[in-house]
Design an enzyme around this catalytic site. Structure first.
Site, short mmCIF file in Angstrom:
data_model
loop_
_atom_site.label_atom_id
_atom_site.label_comp_id
_atom_site.label_asym_id
_atom_site.label_seq_id
_atom_site.Cartn_x
_atom_site.Cartn_y
_atom_site.Cartn_z
N ASP A 21 0.81 -1.21 0.00
CA ASP A 21 0.00 0.00 0.00
C ASP A 21 0.85 1.26 0.00
O ASP A 21 0.56 2.22 -0.74
CB ASP A 21 -0.93 -0.02 1.22
CG ASP A 21 -1.90 1.14 1.23
OD1 ASP A 21 -2.69 1.26 0.28
OD2 ASP A 21 -1.86 1.94 2.18
N ASP A 177 10.41 9.81 8.88
CA ASP A 177 9.18 10.35 9.45
C ASP A 177 8.69 11.41 8.47
O ASP A 177 9.31 12.47 8.35
CB ASP A 177 9.45 10.97 10.82
CG ASP A 177 8.17 11.47 11.50
OD1 ASP A 177 7.19 11.74 10.77
OD2 ASP A 177 8.15 11.61 12.73
N HIS A 178 7.61 11.12 7.75
CA HIS A 178 7.21 12.00 6.65
C HIS A 178 6.88 13.41 7.11
O HIS A 178 6.93 14.34 6.31
CB HIS A 178 6.04 11.39 5.88
CG HIS A 178 4.73 11.40 6.61
ND1 HIS A 178 4.36 10.42 7.50
CD2 HIS A 178 3.70 12.29 6.58
CE1 HIS A 178 3.17 10.71 7.98
NE2 HIS A 178 2.74 11.83 7.45
N ASP A 235 1.43 5.95 18.27
CA ASP A 235 1.28 6.15 16.83
C ASP A 235 1.63 7.57 16.40
O ASP A 235 2.13 7.77 15.29
CB ASP A 235 -0.16 5.83 16.42
CG ASP A 235 -0.34 5.83 14.91
OD1 ASP A 235 0.38 5.07 14.23
OD2 ASP A 235 -1.19 6.58 14.42
N HIS A 240 5.78 11.74 15.51
CA HIS A 240 5.44 12.95 14.75
C HIS A 240 5.46 14.20 15.63
O HIS A 240 6.15 15.18 15.34
CB HIS A 240 4.07 12.82 14.11
CG HIS A 240 3.97 11.74 13.08
ND1 HIS A 240 5.04 11.35 12.30
CD2 HIS A 240 2.94 10.95 12.69
CE1 HIS A 240 4.67 10.39 11.49
NE2 HIS A 240 3.41 10.14 11.71
#
Length: 484
Positions: A21, A177-178, A235, A240
């Site tokens: 995905d 980490d986008h 999460d 983030h």
């Protein structure tokens, strides 16, 4: 304004999990956009590796379908797509066995940068790393990209780091980490360290508090089983939001260099005070709006996993002592938005009297949607009738300020993958940084697990549990409204 696109050196990029995905939604479309922009050299090759039994032609059809699905028709053209697809090939491979590794080795070319994207479950990182070396595919100049989760606690993060370190040096490991690839996040460093206007004010003497909000309108449907073992703290907060906090709070690095930047981020994490129970609110969304509850999505009627977290954090150093940081993230909230708000203190004395009201400068850094920055400034309201003050925004929304080019700002994955090819680790997490984040996070999670704390219920489409509002109200502060 003309943007400069600097091509990278020729490379072979292997995507393990190349039919998955993430590869379909982000990696392959992102690479195509970099090819379109002229950043990918003609000699570059992309090799997908997965368990499924495909040949090159079948995988190219998969890649074409993914790009056509996730890149709007007006943003792609047939000629460049055909050229890009020709650079793709496929190897059926057994990540834990011996099948496929010899054919993969034969595809690799000498004299090229070799990068390996581990878009697979963390349990496969070790077996893949070991086989890359066994078959002579990866060398001392190769790079690997690993996706979160980087463990689920300190012990598992250390084990994962040790596993990767058996085969790769820290300088070869890119923990992605986008959030760090977003244009606005990088502009945060430019605003702080490239302008004399802000950095002298960036401390506890002038800043009242800082809010970091990452709100989502979606629930956990489709990934409830995974999320129920993770929760918002693992999460979102541990990675983030922690990264955003570090960039806001860190000291100026001596230079814009990977280790110099990451050294300063690490100092912030190590300066975080423990969070007391009264400084954190956990929530879990109820059913509403025709949608099931969190527990229904998780298929766990007794779940104590949080879909929302709000917390107050103190950074114990000279720059930030006395200035709290408020973090908030959750699912099924009223709008999808990510922003950082730096709320400056009141002027030390108002010459306009109490009737002028309370006015504060707020610097808002918006990550999504409509990336940009906005600075609230107090001015006189136009017209007669005395000195009436009003707050107006100095809006620096990228789409307005930069014109059409702002619409073509690279996606976070595009930017980060090209940084891997360049060998630039500035926007990637270092192993000790990951472990320090878990060392701070673990006691918080363990404390509420030991108490069997139940998260507070909240209605979908709201700002979260009422207790989260009180987290700030009792200190005379207010959360900024969640809006898109």
């Amino acid at each position: 304004m003309v943007s400069r696109v600097i091509p990278v050196d020729p490379f072979d990029l292997v995507i393990f999990g190349g039919t998955g995905d993430l590869a379909r939604r982000k990696i392959l479309p992102g690479l195509y956009r970099r090819y379109q922009a002229g950043q990918m050299p003609e000699e570059a090759r992309i090799i997908a590796a997965a368990r499924s039994d495909h040949d090159d032609a079948e995988f190219r059809d998969i890649a074409r379908a993914a790009i056509e699905e996730f890149i709007p028709e007006g943003k792609r053209d047939a000629a460049s797509l055909d050229e890009f697809i020709e650079r793709l090939s496929y190897v059926a491979i057994d990540a834990t066995g011996d099948d496929g590794w010899a054919p993969l080795s034969e595809k690799m070319r000498e004299g090229m940068i070799r990068a390996f994207y581990f878009s697979v479950a963390p349990s496969l990182f070790g077996p893949i790393a070991e086989r890359l070396h066994q078959h002579g595919i990866a060398g001392p100049d190769s790079r690997i990209v690993v996706e979160k989760p980087f463990g689920r606690d300190l012990a598992s993060a250390r084990k994962l780091n040790q596993t990767l370190a058996q085969h790769f040096d820290e300088t070869q490991i890119y923990r992605i980490d986008h959030y760090l690839g977003k244009e606005t996040v990088q502009n945060l460093m430019a605003v702080r360290f490239g302008n004399v206007l802000f950095e002298p004010l960036w401390n506890a003497q002038y800043v009242d508090h800082i809010q970091i909000t990452v709100a989502e309108t979606v629930g956990v449907d489709g990934r409830g089983a995974y999320y129920d073992k993770s929760g918002a703290m693992r999460d979102m907060v541990q990675n983030h939001l922690m990264q955003l906090l570090c960039l806001i709070a860190m000291e100026p690095p001596s230079r814009f260099d990977p280790d110099a930047v990451r050294d300063e981020k690490l100092k912030v994490i190590r300066a975080l005070e423990p969070v007391e129970p009264y400084q954190i609110v956990r929530g879990q969304y109820e059913a509403g709006g025709g949608q099931p509850s969190y527990r229904d999505h998780a298929e766990n009627p007794r779940s104590l996993t949080e879909s929302f977290v709000a917390m107050k954090i103190n950074v114990s150093n000279w720059r930030w002592a006395g200035t709290p940081f408020y973090l908030r993230t959750g699912k099924r909230l009223k709008a999808r938005t990510s922003e950082i708000a730096v709320v400056f203190k009141d002027a030390p004395h108002s010459i306009f009297g109490a009737e002028a009201g309370r006015h504060r400068n707020i610097l808002t850094i918006r990550l999504q949607p409509n990336e940009g920055m906005m600075l609230g400034v107090t001015i006189k309201e136009p017209g007669p009738g005395g000195m009436r003050l009003v707050d107006v925004p100095l809006d620096m929304t990228f789409a307005d300020a930069l014109g059409p080019e702002a619409e073509d700002v690279p996606d976070a994955y595009e930017r980060l993958i090209m940084d891997v090819i360049r060998g630039n680790q500035t926007l990637f997490m270092r192993g000790d940084e990951v472990e320090a984040a878990w060392a701070w996070t673990d006691p918080i999670i363990q404390a509420w697990e030991e108490r069997d704390d139940a998260p507070k219920p909240y209605d979908p489409g709201t700002s979260g549990p009422e207790d989260a509002q009180m987290l700030m109200h009792r200190e005379g502060r207010r959360w900024r409204e969640i809006r898109d």
